[in-house]
Motif scaffolding. Sequence first.
Motif, mmCIF file in Angstrom:
data_model
loop_
_atom_site.group_PDB
_atom_site.id
_atom_site.type_symbol
_atom_site.label_atom_id
_atom_site.label_comp_id
_atom_site.label_asym_id
_atom_site.label_seq_id
_atom_site.Cartn_x
_atom_site.Cartn_y
_atom_site.Cartn_z
ATOM 1 N N MET A 194 8.624 13.961 -17.525
ATOM 2 C CA MET A 194 9.602 12.905 -17.205
ATOM 3 C C MET A 194 9.662 12.629 -15.700
ATOM 4 N N VAL A 195 9.762 13.704 -14.898
ATOM 5 C CA VAL A 195 9.877 13.509 -13.444
ATOM 6 C C VAL A 195 8.578 12.914 -12.888
ATOM 7 N N PHE A 196 7.454 13.399 -13.368
ATOM 8 C CA PHE A 196 6.152 12.880 -12.939
ATOM 9 C C PHE A 196 6.072 11.372 -13.187
ATOM 10 N N GLU A 197 6.474 10.954 -14.369
ATOM 11 C CA GLU A 197 6.393 9.535 -14.741
ATOM 12 C C GLU A 197 7.271 8.678 -13.831
ATOM 13 N N LEU A 198 8.512 9.145 -13.596
ATOM 14 C CA LEU A 198 9.450 8.370 -12.787
ATOM 15 C C LEU A 198 9.004 8.309 -11.326
ATOM 16 N N VAL A 199 8.540 9.443 -10.792
ATOM 17 C CA VAL A 199 8.081 9.463 -9.398
ATOM 18 C C VAL A 199 6.831 8.583 -9.253
ATOM 19 N N LYS A 200 5.949 8.660 -10.231
ATOM 20 C CA LYS A 200 4.718 7.850 -10.182
ATOM 21 C C LYS A 200 5.055 6.353 -10.123
ATOM 22 N N ASN A 201 6.022 5.929 -10.936
ATOM 23 C CA ASN A 201 6.448 4.525 -10.914
ATOM 24 C C ASN A 201 7.001 4.141 -9.549
ATOM 25 N N SER A 202 7.828 5.045 -8.981
ATOM 26 C CA SER A 202 8.427 4.770 -7.674
ATOM 27 C C SER A 202 7.369 4.694 -6.576
ATOM 28 N N LEU A 203 6.440 5.643 -6.592
ATOM 29 C CA LEU A 203 5.380 5.651 -5.579
ATOM 30 C C LEU A 203 4.566 4.362 -5.636
ATOM 31 N N ARG A 204 4.259 3.942 -6.859
ATOM 32 C CA ARG A 204 3.443 2.725 -7.009
ATOM 33 C C ARG A 204 4.194 1.506 -6.464
ATOM 34 N N ALA A 205 5.499 1.428 -6.791
ATOM 35 C CA ALA A 205 6.301 0.284 -6.333
ATOM 36 C C ALA A 205 6.382 0.246 -4.806
ATOM 37 N N VAL A 206 6.649 1.405 -4.193
ATOM 38 C CA VAL A 206 6.767 1.473 -2.726
ATOM 39 C C VAL A 206 5.415 1.176 -2.079
ATOM 40 N N GLN A 207 4.382 1.806 -2.599
ATOM 41 C CA GLN A 207 3.040 1.636 -2.034
ATOM 42 C C GLN A 207 2.622 0.158 -2.048
ATOM 43 N N GLU A 208 2.858 -0.496 -3.179
ATOM 44 C CA GLU A 208 2.429 -1.897 -3.288
ATOM 45 C C GLU A 208 3.301 -2.818 -2.440
ATOM 46 N N ARG A 209 4.567 -2.458 -2.262
ATOM 47 C CA ARG A 209 5.446 -3.310 -1.450
ATOM 48 C C ARG A 209 5.117 -3.209 0.043
ATOM 49 N N PHE A 210 4.720 -2.018 0.483
ATOM 50 C CA PHE A 210 4.517 -1.807 1.927
ATOM 51 C C PHE A 210 3.040 -1.733 2.314
ATOM 52 N N MET A 211 2.149 -2.076 1.369
ATOM 53 C CA MET A 211 0.715 -1.919 1.605
ATOM 54 C C MET A 211 0.247 -2.665 2.863
ATOM 55 N N ASP A 212 0.684 -3.926 3.006
ATOM 56 C CA ASP A 212 0.221 -4.734 4.143
ATOM 57 C C ASP A 212 1.304 -4.911 5.195
ATOM 58 N N SER A 213 2.275 -3.989 5.176
ATOM 59 C CA SER A 213 3.399 -4.120 6.113
ATOM 60 C C SER A 213 3.186 -3.188 7.302
ATOM 61 N N ASP A 214 3.710 -3.594 8.461
ATOM 62 C CA ASP A 214 3.616 -2.694 9.623
ATOM 63 C C ASP A 214 4.893 -1.858 9.756
ATOM 64 N N LYS A 215 5.809 -1.991 8.777
ATOM 65 C CA LYS A 215 7.032 -1.178 8.802
ATOM 66 C C LYS A 215 6.720 0.239 8.337
ATOM 67 N N ASP A 216 7.608 1.177 8.713
ATOM 68 C CA ASP A 216 7.467 2.547 8.198
ATOM 69 C C ASP A 216 7.683 2.535 6.683
ATOM 70 N N VAL A 217 6.848 3.299 5.984
ATOM 71 C CA VAL A 217 6.981 3.355 4.516
ATOM 72 C C VAL A 217 8.141 4.297 4.176
ATOM 73 N N PRO A 218 9.177 3.795 3.464
ATOM 74 C CA PRO A 218 10.317 4.671 3.149
ATOM 75 C C PRO A 218 9.934 5.705 2.096
ATOM 76 N N PRO A 219 10.499 6.912 2.196
ATOM 77 C CA PRO A 219 10.168 7.945 1.202
ATOM 78 C C PRO A 219 10.869 7.677 -0.131
ATOM 79 N N VAL A 220 10.345 8.278 -1.187
ATOM 80 C CA VAL A 220 11.050 8.335 -2.474
ATOM 81 C C VAL A 220 11.996 9.530 -2.385
ATOM 82 N N ARG A 221 13.235 9.365 -2.851
ATOM 83 C CA ARG A 221 14.221 10.454 -2.746
ATOM 84 C C ARG A 221 14.596 10.972 -4.124
#
Length: 367
Positions: A238-265
Amino acid sequence: MAVKKAAECSSKALAEEVHRWGAMKQNGVSLRYMMEFGARPTEKNLLLSAQFLHKELPVRIARRAIELESRPFGLSQKPAVLKVRDWYLESFRDIRSFPDIKDSNDEVAFTQMIKMIKVRHNNVVPAMALGVQQLKRDINCKVVSELEEIHRFLDRFYMSRIGIRMLIGQHVALHDPDPEPGCIGQINTRLSPMQVARTASEDARSICFREYGSAPDVNIYGDPNFTFPYVPSHLHLMVFELVKNSLRAVQERFMDSDKDVPPVRIIVADGIEDVTIKISDEGGGIARSGLPKIFTYLYSTAKNPLDENYEGVSDGVTMAGYGYGLPISRLYARYFGGDLQIISMEGYGTDAYLHLSRLGDSQEPLP
């Protein structure tokens, strides 16, 4: 001709027996009962456990085999679904043809057999997913609500599968001559949710690295000394699945950004009734119109990894792409009386709340 007639008779007899057993009552067990019973894996207790499974498993397996025969929209005729139905019929036949379990020799032989049944069913999830994908393609269905019946069926089907695998896995694990400290079969009576969250996050980050070349950090907050009884493999999934979804969302949102990538909490909270694990990201969130779809088996924002060849795909494979991670994670949470909720702020991020019952005395939900 005689051979054909004999085969027809035998398959008719099997079908009748499956329907007879499928009409019988299922008997649920609780996490607490499994712990108390398994705490003393004496020869007598193992014998009682095997005798219970000898009667209980055919009922549960028969019910699923019957359901697989009568799905709407032609789902039952999809080759992948027919293959799954054959696995269930084969397992039903194996257990029913096993004689009554009278002594420890019988019990050991029965344990070996159900171990093989568990392996036989390893690929049920990807096979069913493939059948549903083929169905979606065939009927070109744009309206998910049209497939509501399929969704309800899959919820019942996968919940039952979790229960069958838990019962088999627990019985098999009680044979372990050298169990880890605090473990009773598959249940760790002193499970650290912080530790599981760390391991699951590292596993999810390594997949993110493999796919994107980098991965956001994951910060975990909570009491590192806190433990409670739970099944580690369920919590990890369960935790793996939820974290994986979050990582993918953050990664794709900040992929071409020069901002700091926020961590998953991740925050682990120890309540009186529930242990709650909250997983928060700043991955942009989900549109409100999309929220009802995230728990259906017919929706995914990831690319579809399935093809016609699902052989060799096991439960360990990542679920991204066939829309199964969230609905199946919620079933795992509900199996022992917990739940999973997703709250989203479109334009900002998503919070997932994983509630796990710490009382351990809720009965299995039997579909």
